[in-house]
Scaffold this motif. Structure first.
Motif, PDB file in Angstrom:
ATOM      1  N   LYS A 176      39.090  52.932  33.901  1.00  7.26           N
ATOM      2  CA  LYS A 176      39.719  51.683  34.316  1.00  7.26           C
ATOM      3  C   LYS A 176      40.194  51.818  35.754  1.00  7.26           C
ATOM      4  N   GLN A 177      39.908  50.781  36.528  1.00 10.79           N
ATOM      5  CA  GLN A 177      40.321  50.748  37.924  1.00 10.79           C
ATOM      6  C   GLN A 177      40.317  49.301  38.366  1.00 10.79           C
ATOM      7  N   LEU A 178      41.268  48.934  39.185  1.00  9.54           N
ATOM      8  CA  LEU A 178      41.298  47.612  39.791  1.00  9.54           C
ATOM      9  C   LEU A 178      40.936  47.788  41.257  1.00  9.54           C
ATOM     10  N   THR A 179      39.988  46.984  41.728  1.00  7.14           N
ATOM     11  CA  THR A 179      39.552  47.082  43.117  1.00  7.14           C
ATOM     12  C   THR A 179      39.859  45.775  43.821  1.00  7.14           C
ATOM     13  N   VAL A 180      40.629  45.873  44.898  1.00  2.00           N
ATOM     14  CA  VAL A 180      40.972  44.704  45.697  1.00  2.00           C
ATOM     15  C   VAL A 180      40.084  44.719  46.931  1.00  2.00           C
ATOM     16  N   VAL A 181      39.259  43.671  47.085  1.00  2.00           N
ATOM     17  CA  VAL A 181      38.452  43.534  48.292  1.00  2.00           C
ATOM     18  C   VAL A 181      39.115  42.459  49.136  1.00  2.00           C
ATOM     19  N   VAL A 182      39.666  42.872  50.268  1.00  2.00           N
ATOM     20  CA  VAL A 182      40.408  41.954  51.134  1.00  2.00           C
ATOM     21  C   VAL A 182      39.407  41.117  51.915  1.00  2.00           C
ATOM     22  N   GLY A 183      39.558  39.791  51.803  1.00  2.00           N
ATOM     23  CA  GLY A 183      38.628  38.872  52.455  1.00  2.00           C
ATOM     24  C   GLY A 183      39.192  38.244  53.708  1.00  2.00           C
TER      25      GLY A 183
END
Length: 194
Positions: A176-183
């Motif tokens: 489990k991992q949450l990935t934030v891709v900053v736009g």
């Protein structure tokens, strides 16, 4: 040298005023090259078209006798999970904009909300033209945690995808991992939640 004479017959007497006649002396028929070329082109087009249609029928792209349409099941819209701030999830923050430092400042926000700094990483994405900040999660049960993280960072889209899965666990399943891709919506010092 033997000299033999044969009696004359009707083939020996040729009229003096006639021209030569015989199959080997027949006139060449007039072949029109355009007509022959036209028929050859038409034959090629018909054969190619027949080959294409035949291939499409054999491969199943065209059905000669299509089946009756069946009723499709109505798919209900998935229910969104309630946001839950779960600080046990590792978080990866990737800056996908041309503005530097966004991932680091967002990392500070996440760590300030209670995440251990050892499980929050920040870095640069491989592209710099991502439009909207999005949080990616791997499994359906991770959606609530992703929505909770979206609230912590001031708003973001949430999407399930294995593209940003964490390292595989010992049993081979993605961890489990949450990935934030900053736009780009975060570029310029503004955020969606402000």
């Amino acid at each position: 040298m033997p000299t033999t004479t044969y009696p004359k017959d009707r083939f020996d007497e040729l009229p003096a005023d006639t021209t030569r006649v015989g199959a080997h002396r027949a006139e060449n028929p007039r072949l029109r090259a355009g007509v022959v070329l036209g028929w050859a082109a038409a034959a090629v087009i018909v054969l190619v078209a027949a080959g294409i249609v035949g291939t499409m029928i054999v491969t199943g792209r065209i059905a000669l006798f299509p089946a009756e349409p069946t009723a499709t099941a109505v798919v209900e819209a998935p229910v969104e999970a309630d946001p839950v701030v779960d600080t046990s999830y590792p978080v990866l923050i990737l800056n996908a904009t041309s503005e530097r430092g966004l991932a680091s400042s967002l990392r500070d926000t996440v760590v300030g909300a209670g995440w251990n700094s050892d499980i929050v990483d920040a870095g640069e994405a491989s592209t710099h033209d991502f439009a909207t900040t999005t949080i990616f999660y791997v499994a359906a049960e991770d959606e609530g945690a992703a929505r909770g993280l979206a609230q912590v960072i001031g708003g973001a889209d949430v999407e399930m995808s294995e593209a940003y899965a964490g390292p595989d666990a010992a049993d081979g399943t993605p961890s489990k991992q949450l990935t934030v891709v900053v736009g780009e919506d975060r570029a310029g010092g503004t955020s969606e939640g402000e």
